[in-house]
Motif scaffolding. Sequence first.
Motif, short mmCIF file in Angstrom:
data_model
loop_
_atom_site.label_atom_id
_atom_site.label_comp_id
_atom_site.label_asym_id
_atom_site.label_seq_id
_atom_site.Cartn_x
_atom_site.Cartn_y
_atom_site.Cartn_z
N LEU A 143 48.74 51.96 43.07
CA LEU A 143 47.69 51.07 42.34
C LEU A 143 48.25 49.73 42.81
CD1 LEU A 143 47.76 52.58 38.75
CD2 LEU A 143 45.94 52.49 40.52
N GLN A 144 49.46 49.18 43.11
CA GLN A 144 49.66 48.05 43.71
C GLN A 144 49.11 47.67 44.94
OE1 GLN A 144 53.77 47.14 43.19
NE2 GLN A 144 53.27 45.31 41.76
N LYS A 145 48.94 48.58 45.72
CA LYS A 145 48.45 48.61 47.18
C LYS A 145 46.78 48.44 47.04
CE LYS A 145 52.00 50.76 49.55
NZ LYS A 145 52.57 51.96 50.47
N ARG A 146 46.43 49.01 46.00
CA ARG A 146 44.82 48.43 45.65
C ARG A 146 44.58 47.25 45.37
NH1 ARG A 146 40.64 52.03 45.01
NH2 ARG A 146 41.02 54.04 45.81
N ASN A 147 45.94 46.45 44.92
CA ASN A 147 45.52 45.02 44.86
C ASN A 147 45.00 44.53 43.57
OD1 ASN A 147 46.30 42.21 45.40
ND2 ASN A 147 44.26 41.93 46.54
N LEU A 148 45.16 45.33 42.43
CA LEU A 148 44.44 45.03 41.11
C LEU A 148 44.89 43.74 40.52
CD1 LEU A 148 44.59 48.70 39.61
CD2 LEU A 148 42.93 47.71 40.80
N LYS A 149 44.09 43.05 39.96
CA LYS A 149 44.37 41.94 39.44
C LYS A 149 44.11 41.73 38.15
CE LYS A 149 45.95 40.11 43.10
NZ LYS A 149 47.50 39.82 43.25
N TYR A 150 44.87 41.05 37.24
CA TYR A 150 44.61 40.80 35.82
C TYR A 150 43.43 39.90 35.38
CZ TYR A 150 45.42 39.47 30.94
OH TYR A 150 45.19 39.31 29.55
N SER A 151 42.70 40.40 34.60
CA SER A 151 41.46 39.74 34.26
C SER A 151 41.22 40.30 32.65
CB SER A 151 40.30 40.53 34.84
OG SER A 151 38.91 39.83 34.41
N SER A 152 41.47 38.92 31.76
CA SER A 152 41.32 39.23 30.37
C SER A 152 39.79 39.16 29.93
CB SER A 152 42.15 37.98 29.78
OG SER A 152 42.14 38.13 28.29
N VAL A 153 39.29 40.35 30.09
CA VAL A 153 38.01 40.66 29.55
C VAL A 153 37.95 41.49 28.41
CG1 VAL A 153 35.67 41.20 29.90
CG2 VAL A 153 36.92 39.77 31.78
N SER A 154 38.03 41.24 27.19
CA SER A 154 38.26 42.24 25.98
C SER A 154 37.24 42.15 24.84
CB SER A 154 39.65 41.90 25.58
OG SER A 154 40.12 40.68 25.10
N GLU A 202 36.20 54.43 36.56
CA GLU A 202 35.43 53.88 37.90
C GLU A 202 35.41 52.42 37.88
OE1 GLU A 202 32.17 55.56 35.04
OE2 GLU A 202 34.50 55.90 35.55
N ASP A 203 35.19 51.61 36.63
CA ASP A 203 34.88 50.24 36.69
C ASP A 203 35.99 49.53 37.05
OD1 ASP A 203 32.30 50.78 35.53
OD2 ASP A 203 33.16 50.64 33.46
N VAL A 204 37.45 50.20 36.59
CA VAL A 204 38.63 49.20 37.02
C VAL A 204 38.62 49.36 38.69
CG1 VAL A 204 41.00 49.57 37.02
CG2 VAL A 204 39.56 49.59 34.84
N LEU A 205 38.50 50.43 39.04
CA LEU A 205 38.77 50.72 40.62
C LEU A 205 37.83 49.95 41.53
CD1 LEU A 205 39.59 54.42 40.86
CD2 LEU A 205 41.05 52.50 40.69
N GLU A 206 36.36 49.92 40.77
CA GLU A 206 35.23 49.13 41.57
C GLU A 206 35.60 47.64 41.54
OE1 GLU A 206 31.75 50.77 40.19
OE2 GLU A 206 32.07 52.64 40.96
N SER A 207 36.21 47.40 40.37
CA SER A 207 35.98 45.65 40.30
C SER A 207 37.41 45.25 40.73
CB SER A 207 36.18 45.41 38.93
OG SER A 207 36.87 45.96 37.93
N ALA A 208 38.45 46.28 40.67
CA ALA A 208 39.99 45.92 41.11
C ALA A 208 40.44 44.94 40.11
CB ALA A 208 40.20 45.37 42.38
N GLN A 209 39.94 45.15 38.83
CA GLN A 209 40.51 44.15 37.75
C GLN A 209 41.07 45.05 36.41
OE1 GLN A 209 37.86 40.30 37.05
NE2 GLN A 209 36.41 41.71 38.38
N ILE A 210 42.11 44.59 35.82
CA ILE A 210 42.55 45.18 34.79
C ILE A 210 42.87 44.05 33.74
CG2 ILE A 210 43.19 47.30 35.88
CD1 ILE A 210 46.08 46.31 35.81
N ASN A 211 42.79 44.44 32.34
CA ASN A 211 43.43 43.89 31.18
C ASN A 211 44.58 44.79 30.80
OD1 ASN A 211 42.26 45.51 29.37
ND2 ASN A 211 40.66 44.09 29.14
N CYS A 212 45.16 44.40 29.71
CA CYS A 212 46.37 45.28 29.25
C CYS A 212 45.88 46.68 28.89
CB CYS A 212 46.94 44.63 28.05
SG CYS A 212 46.22 44.38 26.66
N VAL A 213 44.67 46.75 28.29
CA VAL A 213 43.89 48.10 27.85
C VAL A 213 43.64 49.05 28.87
CG1 VAL A 213 42.33 49.08 26.41
CG2 VAL A 213 43.53 47.24 25.53
#
Length: 394
Positions: free
Chosen positions: A233-244, A262-273
């Motif tokens: 997952l780190q190699k996918r360069n996911l970045k924190y995005s506080s959209v909650s 699929e939304d996480v992988l397509e946007s490469a963005q995650i928040n804690c949830v």
Amino acid sequence: MTRENKPWIIATVILALLLILIAGLFWLRYSNERTTFEIVDDLGGNIFPSAILSVAVADTQIVVPADTLYLGNPKSGIAIHIKSGKANSKVRVTIATTPFFEESVSEFILEKPKTEYRIYPDIIWKYEALKQSIQPSPVSVSIQVELNHKKMGQRIKTMSVRSINECLLGYIDEKQKFHDTGIFFAAYVNEDHPMIDLILREALNTRIVNRFLGYQYQGKYVEKQVYAIWNALQKRNLKYSSVSSSSLSSNVVFSQRVRLFEDVLESAQINCVDGSVLFASLLKAINIDPILVRMPGHMFVGYYLDKSHTRKDFLETTMIGDVNLDDFFPEEQLDSTMIGKSQNEISRTIFNKSKEYANKRYIENKSSIETKKKFYTLLEISRNIRKNIQPIGK
């Protein structure tokens, strides 16, 4: 008073009493048969597709009716409030079609006379339409009722169909009692998602492990499998995005916005949830039992280190995006003249810091979690949970 007038007066009194009696009987029958009804719901005029989809094939009753005397299926949260007339009154409820459900007809028997009932009619949901609800939409719920074969008219209530990304956290019922529904986070853990195999293949390509065996080899091999997923997952360069937050404005219900797999992988963005349910999905897919730890304003993921669930560990998934691995040397390009950390070295460092941080948060909040304080949850994604809450699905 003359003797001749006396019979006439008596007859008049008797006639008046008869008219009063007839009028009373007519009024009593009319009031019993012509009672009114209203459309009511348990969630402040909101419909949550995520909740409906996750309990569609289960007998789960997450939303508890405020009225103890109710009939029908309360899964939808949509009901009518009606007072019965005579004993064993027959009620027929017709719900008109909308973009989110088909027309349906339900019939009920109200056994008790002159009693307040809450009736939940059957709703034929259009499940694909619910899955496609990516932003809140108004819907007019139109209901017609017949009581003992007499039409009682039509009522219309405009409700809001929420986004599929909104998870119902809890609600306050009509008696001002709070109900925690954080169990619905389990709906966003999707171990069956078709993109799971892609991520697991990427994790195997790291060569940290050469196969996923779940708990077949316990101890360090379990952690190595978890770290392989982290590294991928780190190699996918996911970045924190506080959209909650969502547009929901209510004093009755509480919700949290959650990105689907699929939304996480397509946007490469995650928040804690997002990160927690994504990671839990991958762990569950390789038969490592995940845990979602929720507290006000935050969530992190945990997992059991053994099949008997005697030991557990935790991860802070928002730290996945703390570094960009492209800034470091890939393992295959390292040689003795290079100075600095490799991608795997820095990934492992962040992984360990993530565990340290999450375990500290767990210990700090352990008392609130164990006593089930409001908005504190330790949610095991186990077989028992899957009997009640199914993944939303793609």
